[in-house]
Motif scaffolding. Structure first.
Motif, PDB file in Angstrom:
ATOM      1  N   MET A  65       0.660  -1.208  -0.026  1.00  0.00           N
ATOM      2  CA  MET A  65       0.086   0.015   0.004  1.00  0.00           C
ATOM      3  C   MET A  65       0.847   1.295  -0.015  1.00  0.00           C
ATOM      4  O   MET A  65       0.607   2.021  -0.747  1.00  0.00           O
ATOM      5  N   ILE A  92      -4.151   4.943   7.258  1.00  0.00           N
ATOM      6  CA  ILE A  92      -4.378   3.408   7.431  1.00  0.00           C
ATOM      7  C   ILE A  92      -3.684   2.884   8.664  1.00  0.00           C
ATOM      8  O   ILE A  92      -2.691   3.369   8.909  1.00  0.00           O
ATOM      9  N   HIS A 120     -10.457   3.899  -1.975  1.00  0.00           N
ATOM     10  CA  HIS A 120      -9.486   2.888  -0.957  1.00  0.00           C
ATOM     11  C   HIS A 120      -9.644   1.380  -1.239  1.00  0.00           C
ATOM     12  O   HIS A 120      -8.855   0.870  -1.452  1.00  0.00           O
ATOM     13  N   VAL A 124      -6.783  -1.283  -2.107  1.00  0.00           N
ATOM     14  CA  VAL A 124      -6.580  -2.325  -1.249  1.00  0.00           C
ATOM     15  C   VAL A 124      -6.640  -3.743  -2.048  1.00  0.00           C
ATOM     16  O   VAL A 124      -5.811  -4.602  -1.883  1.00  0.00           O
TER      17      VAL A 124
END
Length: 456
Positions: A65, A92, A120, A124
């Protein structure tokens, strides 16, 4: 959970503590909406918890990420434990059992919340899917025992894990097995904060019922619709609950500070090290009487961190945090901010909501909160079912969002984000009851299908 604050100015007086909270006051034109949600990672193969270590672990997910987003890593003793957007966007972070939390950026309307969420989830998935990791949108892990769940390498969680069993039977479950969605909202004055805090505390059971989504423990129905909400009734009552004193005369920033001063602390952070001070009050620390740090006075960072370890149904920091809802599948997440924005950011709806709850007593509010985890919409207050109150609240929220009139690119206002809740009320059942029907019907007494139907 937010990032731990860093401001090492020693505190001299109680007034500074009050001023820190009071600094949250904003004109209505600057009101923002922050949404935080947690989701449980699981291995796509075998549907097991995901450890931190290893090529397909949570650490690897965070590193991926970081590369994808270019966000700054949050490190602790060489481990990446979170990420944040230096431009003031989201963050996060990891909850104790690996639950993956997005703390969204402060945005102006619920459409932006939804866009942020979709971006998001796409990001992810891009990293998680090749690692064989999926995510579940439930208020509690439906099939794993406490002992199966891995522990994330965060110092504060180690301290909390040791302390929790001393103060309640469910603290470990709260930390390792639950997920929530929260929304954070602003206030324009002390009086505005008090009114919003009272209305949202009284009505938190409505959100609990609308979002009730944790009926399974270790593969079987647990007798509750929101077991996550039940867990909070016996986690640590010195730092949770319905705060009856908020409804008394004289409520304001000072009263909150006096409450927070007496809530037991968990830790003090110095550099990367967490010092265990669990059980001693912030007041004692403030007076230089903390046994682990004798003579030392707290800093503003210590105060900000302490406020983030208080867990009532609604929490005051420099904004108000709605804390009553279970984690839910992605399509329902924007409904939580929509619900509260409609009620609290429109003065007409806020006044009407206050009229709805102002004659409830502390004992009645508490009984409603105690009943809602098991009975959902069938919980009662005075002579009314919560179902009727939920309907009324949804109507008020809808009207508030219509009057706000923040429209998206196709001309629709924020009330469209309430649609999932409208469907729940039309069916007359909480999401948990719908899930229990499936368990007893199509799922043939197995919770395994949740990993498909309720995955992100």
């Amino acid at each position: 959970m937010a990032r731990d604050q860093i401001d090492m100015t020693p505190l001299q007086s109680r007034d500074e503590l009050v001023a820190w909270v009071e600094a949250g006051i904003k004109p209505p034109s600057e009101f923002r909406i922050g949404t935080e949600h947690e989701k449980t990672p699981f291995t796509l193969e075998g549907r097991q918890p995901v450890p931190y270590e290893g090529a397909r672990g949570i650490g690897a997910l965070l590193e991926g990420m970081q590369l994808l987003l270019g966000w700054e890593p949050i490190m602790e003793h060489g481990n990446i434990i979170g990420l944040y957007d230096v431009t003031g966007g989201g963050a996060i972070s990891l909850e104790p059992g690996g639950q993956f939390e997005l703390s969204g950026a402060p945005v102006e309307n619920v459409h932006q919340t939804q866009s942020e969420l979709m971006a998001h989830l796409a990001q992810v998935r891009e990293i998680a899917t090749p690692l064989g990791i999926g995510f579940l949108g439930l208020g509690m892990t439906p099939s794993w025992s406490r002992s199966q769940i891995p522990v994330m390498p965060k110092g504060r969680y180690k301290i909390m894990t040791n302390y929790m069993p001393k103060v309640g039977q469910y603290g470990i479950d709260m930390m390792y097995r639950t997920c929530t969605v929260q929304t954070n909202l602003d206030f324009s004055s002390e009086a505005d904060m008090v009114k919003k805090l009272r209305v949202s505390l009284a009505l938190q059971p409505v959100a609990t019922a609308l979002f009730a989504n944790s009926p399974f423990t270790e593969g079987k129905p647990n007798g509750f619709l929101s077991f996550r909400s039940e867990i909070w009734r016996d986690t640590d009552n010195a730092r949770s609950g319905m705060l009856p004193w908020v409804f008394e005369d004289g409520m304001g920033f000072e009263r909150w500070v006096d409450y927070a001063l007496d809530v037991p602390m968990y830790f003090v952070k110095r550099g990367e090290t967490y010092i265990d001070v669990a059980g001693s009050s912030f007041r004692a620390f403030f007076e230089g009487r903390n046994n682990s740090l004798p003579g030392e006075r707290p800093t503003l960072s210590d105060w900000a961190n302490h406020l983030s370890t208080i867990f009532p149904e609604v929490r005051l920091k420099r904004y108000l945090e709605m804390r009553g809802a279970d984690g839910v599948p992605w399509g329902r997440l924007p409904a939580l901010p929509a619900f509260w924005v409609g009620l609290l950011y429109d003065n007409g709806s806020l006044d009407a909501a206050w009229d709805l709850v102002s004659h409830w007593t502390a004992a009645e509010r508490q009984a409603l909160r105690d009943d809602v985890p098991r009975f959902g919409f069938k919980a009662r207050i005075k002579d009314r079912y919560l179902f009727e109150i939920a309907k009324e609240c949804l109507k008020l929220s809808h009207a508030g969002l219509r009057r706000r009139n923040r429209v998206d690119h196709s001309g629709r206002d924020e009330s469209r984000h309430l649609e999932p809740l409208e469907r729940i009320l039309e069916a007359g059942r909480t999401p948990a009851e719908e899930m229990l029907d499936k368990f007893n019907g199509d799922w043939g007494g197995s919770v395994e299908p949740v990993y498909q139907e309720y995955a992100f």
